[in-house]
Design an enzyme around this catalytic site. Structure first.
Site, PDB file in Angstrom:
ATOM      1  N   CYS A 339       0.836  -1.205   0.000  1.00 13.53           N
ATOM      2  CA  CYS A 339       0.000   0.000   0.000  1.00 13.53           C
ATOM      3  C   CYS A 339       0.872   1.258   0.000  1.00 13.53           C
ATOM      4  CB  CYS A 339      -0.969  -0.048   1.182  1.00 13.53           C
ATOM      5  SG  CYS A 339      -2.406   1.028   0.991  1.00 13.53           S
ATOM      6  N   HIS A 436      -3.487  -5.574   1.146  1.00 16.60           N
ATOM      7  CA  HIS A 436      -3.138  -6.003   2.500  1.00 16.60           C
ATOM      8  C   HIS A 436      -3.543  -7.454   2.687  1.00 16.60           C
ATOM      9  CE1 HIS A 436      -2.238  -1.961   4.003  1.00 16.60           C
ATOM     10  NE2 HIS A 436      -3.310  -1.549   3.359  1.00 16.60           N
TER      11      HIS A 436
END
Length: 490
Positions: A339, A436
């Site tokens: 991310c 994630h």
């Protein structure tokens, strides 16, 4: 409406999250339909939860309530944590209400905003208990912060409005637990004091009987009953952590075959992505605090998520971690960016609208030939994906701003819903992804570690979390009067 009981702490980080999860699991084992609830949470460790009636994706809640939902055996809902504050600076945070971005607020402005947020809290409170027998509520911070009481939505402000009895939690590990419990009794106004039906002591090390005199002293000062003394719960270390407070206490363990270095960013987010690696017997995960170099003997560096990519990127350079990372690469080391960490690995990060702050662009670390532009629309969704380098199924979630493009995206790290995600360097040793949870996929984790020359896999990580919850619940049944706590719910 379901019956309810609430745990509030004498301070932050007294162990409320794990206790609520354990009590939820204990209630579930008794055949009760139980749900967790936290009116207000502050954490950059977020999870994706469903929004009833909304098929567009999902909404954000604290990772702690996601874990507590697992303990209950139910799908997480945004109504389990209606207000989530995600800190972006020392004095400001993004405000998430019922899963969606509500706005941004500085600390002082947020205090004025709370009156409006109480309506959302009570709306979610009504919904989360539908069809349940019991709701176990977690407070935030401490009810002893009486300077904030008039606008409180997280502790006694909520308990009084919803008429939920409170069990106070004291942390003996930090010292001064008798004073913290008795002091809370002393300074609370009478109407709040009446909401407390008793207390428990958490994180005791050694012979619990040695605290018998302490219990008698607290009873003398407060008149409150003690529901028990909980020992240090070793199984809690195998559960996802709620927020970055715990990172200050994480240290290097015994030397193992692979050392994974994780720089502790100022606005680190969703660092529980590393938990499945920590569970591997051949892997040592080292969280590197600011001011310390990335260890030269690390075989893998993971740059985790960030709530403030540009701000953390600038601090990354200030710490000299950019030089450490370049040296790591020259030694043949591997790098994974997740991310915000993925965004930092590129050539440039741009924020033309100032979404993250006043600095609108920063030079990236240059390990991937990509650039990122921040955009207002936020992606929040659970995903099923496919690893391109390892040809394996992945499951995880996305919570991010920004669009990343560039030549290295032609070598995607994954395919999500038919769309390429992330980027991989030409030599395959630098991987960036927006997803994630990729290390939570047992097959992928095993193959990835094998590519680093490490025997991995063989661990069912989700089953490990379930076992840890069962162990916590069993300890609470042994050391707490759970029957009495549940009986006082109303």
């Amino acid at each position: 409406m379901a019956k309810a009981i609430m745990l509030q702490g004498t301070g932050s980080d007294v162990g409320k999250t794990v206790l609520v999860a354990g009590l939820c699991r204990a209630a579930r084992k008794r055949g009760l339909k139980v749900r967790p609830f936290k009116p207000q949470n502050m954490s950059n460790n977020a999870a994706v939860a469903n929004i009833p009636g909304d098929n567009a994706g999902g909404g954000e809640i604290g990772r702690a309530q996601w874990l507590q939902a697992i303990a209950c055996g139910v799908a997480p809902s945004v109504h389990m944590n209606p207000v989530l504050l995600k800190p972006q600076t020392d004095v400001g945070a993004q405000v998430i209400v019922q899963g969606k971005v509500f706005g941004e607020a500085r600390a002082r402005d947020y205090q004025a905003m709370k009156g409006r947020l109480m309506d959302a809290v009570l709306d979610s409170w009504g919904k989360v208990g539908e069809g349940a027998d019991l709701v176990i509520v977690e407070g935030a911070g401490s009810p002893a912060e009486i300077n904030l009481r008039s606008r409180d939505i997280a502790n006694m402000g909520f308990a009084a409005r919803a008429d939920v009895p409170v069990v106070l939690v004291g942390d003996i590990d930090r010292g001064g637990v008798i004073a913290s419990v008795a002091g809370t009794h002393l300074i609370l106004p009478e109407e709040d004091r009446r909401m407390i039906v008793g207390y428990l002591i958490n994180k005791f090390r050694g012979d619990v009987s040695l605290f018998d005199d302490g219990i008698r002293s607290i009873e003398k000062f407060t008149g409150w009953r003690c529901f028990g003394v909980v020992p240090w719960l070793k199984a809690a270390a195998r559960l996802p952590s709620e927020d970055s407070v715990v990172l200050e206490r994480l240290t290097s363990g015994e030397a193992r075959a692979l050392k994974v270095a994780v720089p502790v960013l100022g606005r680190i987010a969703n660092f529980d992505d590393l938990d499945p690696l920590k569970a591997e017997p051949q892997v040592e995960v080292v969280f590197v605090p600011p001011g310390k170099p990335l260890p030269a003997d690390a075989g893998l560096v993971v740059i985790p998520g960030s709530k403030s990519t540009i701000g953390d990127l600038l601090k990354f350079r200030e710490n000299g971690w950019d030089r450490d990372l370049l040296a790591h690469r020259k030694r043949g080391g591997h790098v994974v960016g997740i991310c915000g960490g993925f965004q930092m690995l590129g050539r440039m990060v741009r924020d033309p609208d100032g979404i993250e702050g006043s600095v609108t662009e920063a030079e990236g670390l240059g390990l991937l030939d990509v650039e990122t532009v921040m955009e207002p629309e936020k992606t929040v969704r659970n995903v099923s994906a496919h690893s391109v380098p390892f040809d394996l199924t992945l499951e995880g979630y996305e919570i991010h701003l920004g669009r990343t493009t560039g030549p290295d995206t032609l070598r995607p790290s994954a395919v999500i819903n038919g769309i390429d995600d992330g980027a991989v360097s030409a030599d395959g040793k630098v991987i960036g992804t927006y997803m994630h949870g990729l290390f939570g996929a047992d097959g992928f984790r095993g193959r990835f570690l094998e590519s680093l020359g490490i025997k991995g896999g063989g661990i069912d990580y989700r089953a490990e979390v379930e076992r840890a919850l069962d162990e916590v619940a069993a300890e609470l049944e042994t050391h707490l009067d759970c029957d009495a706590i549940f009986a006082l719910a109303r």
